[in-house]
Design a protein around this motif. Structure first.
Motif, PDB file in Angstrom:
ATOM      1  N   MET A 297       0.876  -1.163   0.000  1.00  0.00           N
ATOM      2  CA  MET A 297       0.000   0.000   0.000  1.00  0.00           C
ATOM      3  C   MET A 297       0.919   1.220   0.000  1.00  0.00           C
ATOM      4  O   MET A 297       1.215   1.793   1.032  1.00  0.00           O
ATOM      5  CB  MET A 297      -0.925  -0.024   1.218  1.00  0.00           C
ATOM      6  CG  MET A 297      -2.107   0.914   1.095  1.00  0.00           C
ATOM      7  SD  MET A 297      -3.291   0.713   2.448  1.00  0.00           S
ATOM      8  CE  MET A 297      -4.050  -0.830   2.016  1.00  0.00           C
TER       9      MET A 297
ATOM     10  N   GLU B 285      -4.942  -0.582  -3.067  1.00  0.00           N
ATOM     11  CA  GLU B 285      -5.514   0.620  -2.459  1.00  0.00           C
ATOM     12  C   GLU B 285      -6.225   0.340  -1.156  1.00  0.00           C
ATOM     13  O   GLU B 285      -6.314   1.206  -0.301  1.00  0.00           O
ATOM     14  CB  GLU B 285      -6.459   1.306  -3.451  1.00  0.00           C
ATOM     15  CG  GLU B 285      -5.711   1.876  -4.648  1.00  0.00           C
ATOM     16  CD  GLU B 285      -6.618   2.458  -5.722  1.00  0.00           C
ATOM     17  OE1 GLU B 285      -7.852   2.260  -5.640  1.00  0.00           O
ATOM     18  OE2 GLU B 285      -6.077   3.084  -6.645  1.00  0.00           O
ATOM     19  N   GLU B 286      -6.740  -0.883  -0.997  1.00  0.00           N
ATOM     20  CA  GLU B 286      -7.424  -1.222   0.243  1.00  0.00           C
ATOM     21  C   GLU B 286      -7.383  -2.719   0.472  1.00  0.00           C
ATOM     22  O   GLU B 286      -7.133  -3.499  -0.446  1.00  0.00           O
ATOM     23  CB  GLU B 286      -8.874  -0.729   0.239  1.00  0.00           C
ATOM     24  CG  GLU B 286      -9.746  -1.377  -0.816  1.00  0.00           C
ATOM     25  CD  GLU B 286     -11.168  -0.825  -0.819  1.00  0.00           C
ATOM     26  OE1 GLU B 286     -11.473   0.083  -0.035  1.00  0.00           O
ATOM     27  OE2 GLU B 286     -11.967  -1.323  -1.620  1.00  0.00           O
TER      28      GLU B 286
ATOM     29  N   THR C 139      -9.657  -5.885   1.921  1.00  0.00           N
ATOM     30  CA  THR C 139     -11.034  -6.259   2.191  1.00  0.00           C
ATOM     31  C   THR C 139     -11.044  -7.583   2.943  1.00  0.00           C
ATOM     32  O   THR C 139     -10.844  -8.637   2.330  1.00  0.00           O
ATOM     33  CB  THR C 139     -11.828  -6.385   0.876  1.00  0.00           C
ATOM     34  OG1 THR C 139     -11.637  -5.205   0.107  1.00  0.00           O
ATOM     35  CG2 THR C 139     -13.313  -6.599   1.158  1.00  0.00           C
TER      36      THR C 139
END
Length: 177
Positions: free
Chosen positions: A87, A141-142, A144
């Motif tokens: 990230m 980006e993220e 989950t």
């Protein structure tokens, strides 16, 4: 019939490291948490490579979140290519090649597995092993939790990352016959 995600493919076992002399082989080691979405891209990449015909000098291993459990890889192989998520603020799916010499050269931790990975790298150097380490990162980006699905941009980066890894492997084989 619904399009279901394929389950992970078992790539090796502990006996794998003792099956043959691996000093002229290159290990492609994908790490990450398969159950954390894009954070597991290294594992997904290895699963995709397992479906391909690879050069004889390339071995692949789904390292999961192994940490110190992967230490024996560095005893068996002179060259290791890691694949992991990072990230780093770049667009999702961006592929980078890093030549880490110390744990501090690894990207900022995404999850607990990176702490183990960084500690393992320090242990490798403390044991006086000096493997040739390369790290391919794929930007995310993220994260989950509790999903095996990758975002479209990260999933789309896998074929290019595999091509880059195999290209580097071929070049390294000519350097380290």
């Amino acid at each position: 019939m619904a399009n279901l995600a394929r389950p992970p493919v078992a790539v090796s076992s502990d006996a794998f490291f003792f099956e043959k002399d691996k000093t002229s082989s290159i290990l492609i080691l994908g790490v990450g948490n398969y159950l954390m979405g894009d954070e597991g891209v290294g594992v997904h990449l290895i699963q995709e490579m397992a479906r391909r015909t690879l050069p004889d000098y390339v071995d692949i291993l789904d390292g999961g979140t192994g940490g110190f459990l992967l230490l024996n890889c560095f005893e068996a192989y002179r060259t290791v290519i890691f694949v992991d998520a990072t990230m780093d603020g770049k667009e999702a799916g961006t592929i980078n090649l890093i030549r880490p010499k110390f744990a501090s050269d690894f990207p900022t931790a995404l999850s607990v597995h990176d702490v183990g990975l960084k500690d393992m790298i320090e242990a490798v150097y403390l044991t006086n092993l000096h493997p040739d380490i390369h790290l391919f990162t794929i930007s995310v980006e993220e994260i989950t939790p509790m999903t095996v699905a990758l975002s479209p941009k990260v999933a789309a980066a896998i074929p290019s990352a595999i091509d880059q890894i195999l290209d580097l492997s071929g070049k390294l084989t000519t350097v380290h016959p």
